[in-house]
Design an enzyme around this catalytic site. Structure first.
Site, PDB file in Angstrom:
ATOM      1  N   THR A 234     -20.153 -45.343   0.670  1.00 28.07           N
ATOM      2  CA  THR A 234     -21.047 -44.325   1.205  1.00 28.07           C
ATOM      3  C   THR A 234     -20.258 -43.563   2.257  1.00 28.07           C
ATOM      4  OG1 THR A 234     -23.265 -43.838   2.039  1.00 28.07           O
ATOM      5  CG2 THR A 234     -22.143 -45.724   3.024  1.00 28.07           C
TER       6      THR A 234
ATOM      7  N   HIS B 270     -28.006 -36.850   2.561  1.00 30.95           N
ATOM      8  CA  HIS B 270     -29.041 -37.722   2.011  1.00 30.95           C
ATOM      9  C   HIS B 270     -28.315 -39.024   1.690  1.00 30.95           C
ATOM     10  CE1 HIS B 270     -32.844 -38.103  -0.540  1.00 30.95           C
ATOM     11  NE2 HIS B 270     -32.169 -39.210  -0.855  1.00 30.95           N
ATOM     12  N   LEU B 271     -28.804 -40.125   2.213  1.00 23.63           N
ATOM     13  CA  LEU B 271     -28.158 -41.411   1.975  1.00 23.63           C
ATOM     14  C   LEU B 271     -27.908 -41.602   0.483  1.00 23.63           C
ATOM     15  CD1 LEU B 271     -27.202 -44.223   2.901  1.00 23.63           C
ATOM     16  CD2 LEU B 271     -29.586 -44.980   2.716  1.00 23.63           C
ATOM     17  N   HIS B 272     -26.681 -41.924   0.136  1.00 27.32           N
ATOM     18  CA  HIS B 272     -26.339 -42.200  -1.253  1.00 27.32           C
ATOM     19  C   HIS B 272     -25.124 -43.108  -1.308  1.00 27.32           C
ATOM     20  CE1 HIS B 272     -24.013 -38.603  -0.194  1.00 27.32           C
ATOM     21  NE2 HIS B 272     -23.143 -38.941  -1.144  1.00 27.32           N
ATOM     22  N   PHE B 273     -25.102 -43.920  -2.338  1.00 22.12           N
ATOM     23  CA  PHE B 273     -23.994 -44.840  -2.563  1.00 22.12           C
ATOM     24  C   PHE B 273     -23.304 -44.452  -3.861  1.00 22.12           C
ATOM     25  CE2 PHE B 273     -26.877 -47.170   0.124  1.00 22.12           C
ATOM     26  CZ  PHE B 273     -26.038 -47.808   1.027  1.00 22.12           C
TER      27      PHE B 273
END
Length: 115
Positions: free
Chosen positions: A92, A102-105
């Site tokens: 991330t 936007h939180l993303h992995f």
């Protein structure tokens, strides 16, 4: 994904809005996992919460069971890639490294593609 996208939240603006067709590998009411629209690695998936969370270091008060669920989905996606290819990475980005706020992995395998 078009390289002309100039917003700050690709995931809310395009991926979650339904404006973009995605190759989905997992979806429930809280989490979406799909093949990256412009992959950097030969195997490149993205796992995101459906609720807007700015980043891993700015959880915005969303430190809850939904985040535990998100991490469990990341684990499942990564385990499947590891099983199929023998290895996987989970990544991330934060701050200036984070193109979409936007939180993303990223869950990936292989060496980066060169253009």
């Amino acid at each position: 994904m078009s390289s002309k996208y100039e917003g700050s939240d690709f995931y809310c603006d395009l991926a979650l809005s339904g404006k973009l067709e995605l190759d989905v590998v997992y979806e429930d009411e809280h989490v979406l996992a799909f093949h990256h629209t412009n992959p950097y690695w030969p195997v490149h998936l993205v796992v995101i919460p459906k609720r807007h969370i700015p980043s891993f270091t700015d959880l915005g008060g969303h430190e809850s069971e939904q985040l535990v669920h998100l991490v469990m989905v990341v684990k499942q996606v990564a385990a499947k890639i590891e099983e199929e290819y023998g290895a996987a990475r989970v990544l991330t980005n934060l701050g200036e490294y984070q193109d979409s706020k936007h939180l993303h992995f990223h869950v990936n395998f292989g060496e980066p593609k060169t253009n």
